[in-house]
Design a protein around this motif. Structure first.
Motif, short mmCIF file in Angstrom:
data_model
loop_
_atom_site.label_atom_id
_atom_site.label_comp_id
_atom_site.label_asym_id
_atom_site.label_seq_id
_atom_site.Cartn_x
_atom_site.Cartn_y
_atom_site.Cartn_z
N LEU A 83 0.83 -1.21 0.00
CA LEU A 83 0.00 0.00 0.00
C LEU A 83 0.87 1.26 0.00
O LEU A 83 0.65 2.19 -0.79
CB LEU A 83 -0.93 -0.02 1.22
N GLN A 86 2.73 1.69 -3.36
CA GLN A 86 1.85 2.12 -4.44
C GLN A 86 1.71 3.65 -4.45
O GLN A 86 1.81 4.28 -5.50
CB GLN A 86 0.48 1.45 -4.29
N GLY A 143 4.54 -2.77 -4.48
CA GLY A 143 3.54 -1.72 -4.64
C GLY A 143 3.81 -0.82 -5.82
O GLY A 143 2.88 -0.40 -6.53
N ALA A 446 -4.00 1.34 -3.85
CA ALA A 446 -3.76 1.42 -2.40
C ALA A 446 -5.05 1.14 -1.63
O ALA A 446 -5.02 0.49 -0.57
CB ALA A 446 -3.20 2.79 -2.03
#
Length: 536
Positions: A83, A86, A143, A446
């Motif tokens: 997350l 990203q 990510g 995310a």
């Protein structure tokens, strides 16, 4: 297409499918192969980690296992890293360029995959803590691959095959999941053969084979190999023509770069670029962006969030459901490496016959059915099959009905991938303007990983115990989640067959509509005023 669009963009949209398109799919797709392998291989070894590093329950006759909080951390920490990565790499992709940060993600994934396997410490807690540290940064690199790969592929592709190309990149995730099961199955089998350990001997069940500590380390470190092999080709990719022209303002360089890798002739049109950029020079959180794309962003974020709650719950908790389904023996019936082998084998079978085909059905049909229909269909059937599993769980979770259960469970994977798991990746790469495309995809992705974190730290508590009542509750909750995703899909428009600039309004088409609407509004006001004066 509107006349004020740049020739370099029109040429990319109309270019025939060429060898370089296939090459770009492989280069970007190998990143997703690595992503999936690294994220999901942990499920095949987490029970082995419990036997190795946490004390056995001799009184109950149960082998050792990771405490719930530790298990959630081992499984979920990479998702937290993903997350974060990203958002960071998605923003950098718009600020610095897609190419400049594209290679960094692979290097980070390679280094952290190796370090994860070399996790050290003087105590079990120290080893697990080190593992979690490196898996966070592994996830951080993973990510970055989401927004960058999707954006690069969308900006290279022509408008008639763009959805299929982006979906093909994402379909490599299915290959990664298959290889996570296959590699773990092979490694555990080789160690079993080397140890010549009986799988079901009563006295060996609670024991851990001497070399078992190497097994999970090898599985994790092998995730570095595909990333390392792809690095050279990734740094050799030129910057996308859309970024070079629209964001850097260098139409001549964009024409040269795209003409070098694609067999097309492109006019630079530097003088036309200023007008194009002026028309699209508005920030992410401006009123203009929110008016044009606010609902789109809500649609891509909510659907990805809801999808990943279900998708990652399925993938990360299947090791706990397999024994209930009768696909693996219970932990107290087998030794550590045999348990790892059986979990990996079941994961491989489910991925091969349920997960993998769904990805490629999307590739085959996305340009025929469209993104919108496939996403609606996927959410709907995921809900149906999860409701059936949930409502009938106690009847299905028996040895006699295990193949019916396996079939229904496999169909939820199939329609996740021939459905929202693929389309939620495709749509954010198409809906938003070039200047913020990578960032908007990152925000959407995310939110998806936020859903995955909910599954890792929330849904898992229902499945870890193996309690049939709790698993039934989890399945019904996931069915409801999917149905919510079905309804939020209506916020997302269909994008097939249109250029990126037409979809986002960068070609000026949305401005013309807005001007026409204002003109109509002014005309109605004028007519109303004349009518009022006439009545007076």
């Amino acid at each position: 297409m509107a006349s004020n669009n740049l020739s370099v963009l029109e040429a990319l949209d109309s270019a025939r499918t060429q060898w370089y398109h296939a090459k770009a799919i492989v280069i970007a797709g190998m990143g997703f192969f690595t992503d999936a392998y690294d994220l999901f291989c942990i499920s095949t070894v987490s029970k082995l980690l419990g036997r190795l590093y946490y004390p056995y329950h001799h009184a109950s006759g149960e082998p050792g296992k990771l405490p719930t909080r530790v298990n959630n951390a081992v499984i979920g920490v990479a998702l937290v890293g993903t997350l974060t990565g990203q958002l960071v790499f998605g923003w950098l992709g718009d600020k610095l360029g897609r190419k400049k940060v594209y290679g960094i993600t692979l290097l980070l994934m390679t280094l952290c995959a190796i370090c994860s396997g070399l996790s050290f410490g003087y105590s079990p807690k120290a080893v697990i803590g080190t593992l979690c540290f490196f898996r966070f940064w592994l996830g951080f690199g993973i990510g970055g691959d989401y927004p960058l790969s999707a954006t690069i592929m969308s900006e290279y592709a022509n408008k008639s095959t763009r959805g299929a190309f982006i979906a093909a990149v994402f379909a490599m995730q299915g290959m990664g999941i298959i290889f996570a099961g296959l590699v773990s199955m092979t490694v555990s089998h080789l160690f079993l053969q080397a140890n010549k350990a009986p799988s079901f001997e009563e006295n060996s069940v609670l024991s851990v084979q001497p070399n078992a500590d190497y097994a999970w380390r090898i599985v994790l470190m092998l995730g570095a190999l595909p990333a390392l092999l792809t690095y050279y080709w990734r740094i050799k990719m030129p910057e996308t023509g859309r970024y070079t022209a629209v964001i850097e303002g260098n139409a001549k360089q964009a024409a040269a770069d795209m003409g070098r890798v694609l067999d097309i002739e492109i006019q630079a049109e530097q003088e036309k670029l200023a007008a194009f950029k002026a028309n699209n020079d508005y920030p992410l959180w401006s009123r203009k962006f929110l008016d044009r794309h606010g609902l789109h962003l809500i649609g891509t974020t909510t659907t990805w969030f809801l999808l990943d709650i279900a998708f990652y719950s399925q993938n990360l908790t299947q090791k706990d459901i397999f024994p209930v389904m009768g696909l693996t023996h219970k932990a107290k019936q087998v030794n550590a490496l045999t348990e790892m082998f059986e979990i990996s084998r079941a994961m491989f079978v489910i991925a091969m016959f349920g997960t993998f085909p769904g990805y490629w059905f999307t590739v085959a049909f996305i340009e025929k059915l469209g993104r919108f229909r496939i996403q609606l269909m996927g959410f709907f059937f995921m809900s149906v099959f999860m409701f059936i599993i949930g409502i009938k769980y106690k009847d299905l979770a028996t040895k006699e009905n295990r193949w019916i259960f396996s079939g229904l469970y496999g169909l939820t994977f199939f329609f996740a991938n021939f459905g929202p798991n693929s389309t939620t990746f495709v749509l954010p790469a198409e809906l938003f303007p070039t200047r913020v495309r990578s960032t908007c995809h990152a925000i959407s992705a995310a939110c998806g990983k936020a859903g995955a974190i909910v599954s890792a730290f929330g849904i898992q508590k229902y499945t870890l115990s193996g309690d049939k009542g709790k698993i039934k509750t989890a399945m019904i909750m996931l069915a409801v989640t999917n149905m919510l995703g079905f309804f939020f899909t209506f916020l997302v428009p269909e994008t097939k067959g249109r250029s990126l600039e037409e979809i986002s309004g960068e070609d000026g088409s949305k401005d013309k509509v807005e001007v026409q609407m204002r003109s109509v509004g002014d005309h109605e006001v004028e007519e109303s005023h004349i009518s009022y004066r006439s009545n007076a």
